[in-house]
Design an enzyme around this catalytic site. Structure first.
Site, PDB file in Angstrom:
ATOM      1  N   ASP A 177       0.213   5.334   0.615  1.00 21.80           N
ATOM      2  CA  ASP A 177      -0.864   6.164   1.156  1.00 21.80           C
ATOM      3  C   ASP A 177      -0.606   7.659   1.120  1.00 21.80           C
ATOM      4  O   ASP A 177       0.449   8.130   1.561  1.00 21.80           O
ATOM      5  CB  ASP A 177      -1.061   5.862   2.654  1.00 21.80           C
ATOM      6  CG  ASP A 177      -1.754   4.558   2.918  1.00 21.80           C
ATOM      7  OD1 ASP A 177      -2.351   4.011   1.995  1.00 21.80           O
ATOM      8  OD2 ASP A 177      -1.688   4.099   4.069  1.00 21.80           O
ATOM      9  N   GLU A 192      -3.040  10.401   3.069  1.00 21.84           N
ATOM     10  CA  GLU A 192      -4.245  10.627   3.862  1.00 21.84           C
ATOM     11  C   GLU A 192      -4.232  12.084   4.334  1.00 21.84           C
ATOM     12  O   GLU A 192      -3.212  12.569   4.817  1.00 21.84           O
ATOM     13  CB  GLU A 192      -4.320   9.694   5.068  1.00 21.84           C
ATOM     14  CG  GLU A 192      -4.610   8.254   4.694  1.00 21.84           C
ATOM     15  CD  GLU A 192      -4.857   7.371   5.909  1.00 21.84           C
ATOM     16  OE1 GLU A 192      -5.787   6.552   5.856  1.00 21.84           O
ATOM     17  OE2 GLU A 192      -4.122   7.505   6.902  1.00 21.84           O
ATOM     18  N   GLU A 211       0.842  -1.200   0.000  1.00 20.48           N
ATOM     19  CA  GLU A 211       0.000   0.000   0.000  1.00 20.48           C
ATOM     20  C   GLU A 211       0.873   1.245   0.000  1.00 20.48           C
ATOM     21  O   GLU A 211       1.925   1.272   0.655  1.00 20.48           O
ATOM     22  CB  GLU A 211      -0.911  -0.017   1.237  1.00 20.48           C
ATOM     23  CG  GLU A 211      -1.940   1.078   1.289  1.00 20.48           C
ATOM     24  CD  GLU A 211      -2.937   0.859   2.440  1.00 20.48           C
ATOM     25  OE1 GLU A 211      -3.326  -0.318   2.683  1.00 20.48           O
ATOM     26  OE2 GLU A 211      -3.301   1.837   3.102  1.00 20.48           O
TER      27      GLU A 211
END
Length: 292
Positions: free
Chosen positions: A106, A108, A104
């Site tokens: 990311d 955010e 993953e």
């Protein structure tokens, strides 16, 4: 009336080809590239597919994912984040594979009270292990207009960029035993959701539902320089030579200007780096932290 000359015909033909190419190039849109996966109508594709919005209210958030899976790529998306009092909300935009040992990458965006800055939270998971957080303030208001958030993912490194400025580089450190995302194709995901148990000041500031619905907007997705994974093979398999112009990104790295800009961001806007959190790692920092 005289017949048109061969040259005028060729020019007309060329113009038609150019117009046709431009139309097909611009025809890529959210209808084609993405699927709204949850939210019961709170996610919407608008403006003939050029704009996508996610909304959050007290009942539910919303989200979408890409139709394609990618194994390496240079991927851009423009976002305009939830304005005003966005405390407690999280807008997540990331690449992820499936399974218990997933990879993953990311972005955010942690909301905040009106007038206080968003926190951009980044992380990299490889084979199910993350805990590689770096957090930043931004040098602009990400709610006032669209800005471009980019991930360059090739076999040597992952570079996170904002409006073309690199903010983080995660290098392949397999040589010192650190797994690197390179074998699992990933989809693009995004969601807007309530995380007021942790998102703003460690959960001290709760979501103000009188401000709902909260809305984040997306446009200008670009994955032209990416390897689409389909039926067990890569769209780049027939042209994996990174020296060719079209695949230069497969071996791209930061030049001296990019390194200087990265240092500028990390010196002035980084607010958390797992590689300097001695309390969290009393037995010693993760091995990739030793790499420059």
């Amino acid at each position: 009336m005289a017949a048109p000359s061969t040259s005028s015909l060729s020019i007309t033909t060329l113009l038609l080809v150019v117009v046709s190419w431009a139309t097909s190039a611009s025809a890529r849109n959210f209808y084609q590239d993405f699927d709204i996966t949850w939210g019961d109508g709170r996610a919407q594709i608008l403006n003939n597919g050029d704009l996508l919005t996610l909304s959050l209210d007290k009942a539910s958030g919303s989200g979408f994912q890409s139709n394609n899976e990618y194994l390496f790529g240079k991927i851009d998306m423009q976002l305009k984040l939830v304005p005003g009092n966005s405390a407690g909300t999280v807008t997540a935009y990331y690449l992820s594979s499936n399974g218990s040992t997933w990879d993953e990458i990311d972005f955010e965006f942690l909301g905040n009270l009106s007038g206080d800055p968003y926190i951009l939270h980044t992380n990299v998971f490889s084979q199910g292990k993350g805990n590689r957080e770096q957090q930043f303030y931004l040098w602009f208001d990400p709610t006032a207009d669209f800005h471009t958030y980019s991930i360059l993912w090739n076999p040597q490194r992952i570079i996170f960029s904002v409006d073309g400025t690199p903010i983080r580089e995660f290098k392949n450190a397999e040589s010192i035993g650190v797994p690197f995302p390179k074998a699992q194709p990933m989809r693009i995901f995004s969601s807007l959701w309530n995380a007021d148990d942790w998102a703003t000041r460690g959960g001290l500031v709760k979501t103000d539902w009188t401000q709902a619905p909260f809305t984040a907007s997306y446009r200008n997705f670009n994955a032209d320089n990416a390897c689409v994974w389909s039926s067990g093979s890569s769209s780049c398999a027939s042209s994996t030579s990174s020296s060719s112009d079209g695949n230069a990104w497969l071996s791209e790295e930061l030049d001296s200007t990019g390194q200087d800009r990265l240092k500028w961001v990390q010196s002035n806007y980084m607010i958390y780096n797992y590689c300097t959190d001695a309390k969290r790692f009393p037995q010693g920092f993760p091995p990739e932290c030793t790499m420059s």
